[in-house]
Write a protein that holds these residues in place. Structure first.
Motif, short mmCIF file in Angstrom:
data_model
loop_
_atom_site.label_atom_id
_atom_site.label_comp_id
_atom_site.label_asym_id
_atom_site.label_seq_id
_atom_site.Cartn_x
_atom_site.Cartn_y
_atom_site.Cartn_z
N GLY A 62 71.96 21.31 17.46
CA GLY A 62 70.57 21.21 17.85
C GLY A 62 69.63 20.59 16.84
O GLY A 62 69.82 20.69 15.63
N ALA A 63 68.59 19.95 17.39
CA ALA A 63 67.47 19.44 16.60
C ALA A 63 66.19 19.69 17.38
O ALA A 63 66.19 19.65 18.62
N GLY A 64 65.10 19.96 16.66
CA GLY A 64 63.86 20.24 17.37
C GLY A 64 62.67 20.21 16.45
O GLY A 64 62.74 19.76 15.30
N GLU A 65 61.55 20.71 16.97
CA GLU A 65 60.28 20.69 16.27
C GLU A 65 59.76 22.12 16.09
O GLU A 65 59.74 22.91 17.04
N VAL A 66 59.34 22.46 14.89
CA VAL A 66 58.85 23.80 14.58
C VAL A 66 57.49 24.01 15.26
O VAL A 66 56.57 23.20 15.12
N VAL A 67 57.38 25.13 16.01
CA VAL A 67 56.11 25.44 16.69
C VAL A 67 55.49 26.75 16.20
O VAL A 67 54.31 26.99 16.43
N GLU A 68 56.28 27.63 15.56
CA GLU A 68 55.74 28.86 14.97
C GLU A 68 56.47 29.12 13.66
O GLU A 68 57.69 28.94 13.58
N VAL A 69 55.72 29.58 12.66
CA VAL A 69 56.31 29.91 11.36
C VAL A 69 55.83 31.29 10.94
O VAL A 69 54.61 31.55 10.89
N GLY A 70 56.76 32.18 10.63
CA GLY A 70 56.40 33.51 10.18
C GLY A 70 55.69 33.49 8.84
O GLY A 70 55.88 32.57 8.02
N SER A 71 54.90 34.50 8.59
CA SER A 71 54.05 34.56 7.40
C SER A 71 54.84 34.62 6.09
O SER A 71 54.33 34.26 5.03
N GLU A 72 56.10 35.06 6.15
CA GLU A 72 56.89 35.20 4.93
C GLU A 72 57.87 34.04 4.73
O GLU A 72 58.68 34.07 3.80
N VAL A 73 57.81 33.04 5.59
CA VAL A 73 58.73 31.90 5.50
C VAL A 73 58.14 30.84 4.59
O VAL A 73 56.97 30.46 4.74
N ALA A 74 58.94 30.35 3.66
CA ALA A 74 58.47 29.34 2.70
C ALA A 74 59.08 27.97 2.99
O ALA A 74 60.24 27.86 3.40
N GLY A 75 58.27 26.94 2.76
CA GLY A 75 58.77 25.57 2.79
C GLY A 75 58.86 24.92 4.15
O GLY A 75 59.33 23.78 4.27
N ILE A 76 58.44 25.62 5.19
CA ILE A 76 58.53 25.09 6.56
C ILE A 76 57.15 25.18 7.19
O ILE A 76 56.45 26.19 7.05
N ALA A 77 56.76 24.13 7.91
CA ALA A 77 55.44 24.08 8.53
C ALA A 77 55.56 23.72 10.00
O ALA A 77 56.53 23.08 10.43
N VAL A 78 54.57 24.14 10.78
CA VAL A 78 54.50 23.75 12.18
C VAL A 78 54.47 22.22 12.25
O VAL A 78 53.76 21.56 11.49
N GLY A 79 55.26 21.67 13.14
CA GLY A 79 55.36 20.23 13.29
C GLY A 79 56.55 19.61 12.59
O GLY A 79 56.91 18.45 12.88
N ASP A 80 57.18 20.34 11.67
CA ASP A 80 58.37 19.81 11.00
C ASP A 80 59.49 19.57 12.01
O ASP A 80 59.71 20.37 12.92
N HIS A 81 60.19 18.46 11.83
CA HIS A 81 61.39 18.20 12.60
C HIS A 81 62.57 18.80 11.84
O HIS A 81 62.71 18.56 10.63
N VAL A 82 63.41 19.55 12.53
CA VAL A 82 64.46 20.29 11.83
C VAL A 82 65.79 20.18 12.56
O VAL A 82 65.85 19.92 13.77
N VAL A 83 66.86 20.40 11.80
CA VAL A 83 68.20 20.57 12.34
C VAL A 83 68.65 21.99 12.00
O VAL A 83 68.19 22.59 11.03
N ILE A 84 69.56 22.51 12.81
CA ILE A 84 69.89 23.94 12.78
C ILE A 84 71.31 24.17 12.26
O ILE A 84 72.24 23.42 12.57
N ASN A 85 71.47 25.22 11.46
CA ASN A 85 72.80 25.68 11.07
C ASN A 85 73.23 26.78 12.05
O ASN A 85 72.72 27.91 11.98
N PRO A 86 74.16 26.50 12.96
CA PRO A 86 74.47 27.48 14.00
C PRO A 86 75.25 28.69 13.52
O PRO A 86 75.34 29.68 14.24
N ILE A 87 75.81 28.62 12.32
CA ILE A 87 76.60 29.77 11.86
C ILE A 87 75.80 30.70 10.95
O ILE A 87 76.33 31.69 10.46
N ALA A 88 74.51 30.41 10.75
CA ALA A 88 73.71 31.20 9.82
C ALA A 88 73.24 32.55 10.36
O ALA A 88 73.18 33.53 9.61
#
Length: 337
Positions: A62-88
């Motif tokens: 999967g690949a997609g666009e970040v639409v919500e970011v939790g308050s304790e998450v660092a380094g990721i912002a709404v609108g970022d394009h991301v790829v997913i690690n499915p085994i995490a």
């Protein structure tokens, strides 16, 4: 939101489920593309994976666009394009028995850690190409397992997605010559398009003769003539591939198996003893899931060649059928608006 699930042996459906929300440590991703893997077809054929048999979410590329970011998450912002690690995820592998799949309109990345559970990919990389990240990590792990060195001469058997990804990986690793072997002219054309130095149609040419022409001559420990190839990669999964590699390997050549062999393959070790070959196998991507992300970002036009078919999300069930039909497609990607 809608998500694609296995509904029974040989059947799938698109189900309405609640759209998740991101907690303090989570990220919510609006999925934009998901590749179809051979394992998806297997899960469909057996009716899903316990304990979700009969209702197994599908998709792990999967690949997609970040639409919500939790308050304790660092380094990721709404609108970022991301790829997913499915085994995490701790809750279970995405699309492989866990509670979520990437063939969904949204995906909750739990306890999101940049570089562990997801990675940012540049906006200019199309989402369908970004969705190749997971299978290309499989290909990159195979390249790494061979221990390829700059200047090595390599042959890749099988010009499917993993073989093509490995071809790119070998060239990026400094291989002097990468030859790709397949039966289908269309696949061999793709191999040249992604950077193979030469191709061999094994239905029309003698592989051993052509490899010696392309890679020069080598010998075993006792001087028996062999091709000068340093690395053999089996990305085809046919017994003849291993038989050919073993019969032609020079002393200290490496043979790596990344393809799934569904039946045992007989090996005459007495016949190959003086070649002192190194036989390794490759499974998954212990460290490569995001190692390959930069390679895709830097060379996405080459990786785009690997995609053979694109389907809209509403046609996801047809995409699964096409991917599971032998000879119908090489690499299928579902795009999600």
């Amino acid at each position: 939101m809608k998500t694609v699930i296995v509904t029974g042996p040989g059947t799938t459906g698109i189900k309405e489920v609640p759209t998740p929300s991101a907690g303090p440590r989570d990220v919510l991703v609006r999925m934009r593309a998901s590749g179809i893997c051979g394992s998806d077809g297997y899960y469909v054929s057996i009716g899903g994976i316990p304990p979700r048999q009969g209702e197994t979410p599908l998709g792990h590329e999967g690949a997609g666009e970040v639409v919500e970011v939790g308050s304790e998450v660092a380094g990721i912002a709404v609108g970022d394009h991301v790829v997913i690690n499915p085994i995490a995820p701790d809750s279970g592998m995405i699309g492989s028995g866990g509670p979520q799949g990437t063939l969904s309109e949204y995906l909750l990345v739990e306890n999101a850690v940049l570089g562990t559970s997801l990675a940012i990919i540049p906006d200019e990389v199309p989402f369908d190409v970004a969705a190749l990240n997971e299978p290309m990590a499989v290909a990159r792990h195979a390249v790494n397992r061979t221990g390829v060195r700059p200047g090595d001469k390599v042959v890749v058997f099988g010009a499917g997605p993993i073989g093509l990804g490995a071809t790119i990986g070998f060239k990026l690793s400094g291989a002097a010559s990468v030859v790709v072997v397949d039966l289908l002219p269309s696949r061999l054309e793709k191999a040249l398009a992604v950077g193979a130095d030469a191709v061999i149609n094994s239905a029309e040419e003698d592989v051993a003769t052509r490899l010696t022409e392309l890679h020069g001559a080598g010998v075993t420990a006792f001087g028996k003539p062999r091709a000068g190839t340093d690395v053999y990669l089996d990305a085809a999964g046919a017994p003849i591939v291993l038989q050919t590699a073993l019969a032609n390997a020079k002393q200290h050549a490496t043979i790596c198996v990344v393809a799934v062999h569904k039946k045992p393959v007989e090996v005459d070790f007495g016949a190959i003893l003086d070649a002192e070959v190194n036989i390794v196998t490759s499974m998954g991507y212990p460290t490569e899931i995001f190692e390959v992300t930069k390679e895709i970002a830097d060379h996405w036009e080459k990786f785009a060649v690997i995609i053979s078919d694109r389907f809209a999300f509403e046609d996801a069930e047809r995409a699964l059928e096409t991917a599971a039909t032998p000879g119908a497609a090489d690499k299928v990607v579902v795009t999600i608006p």
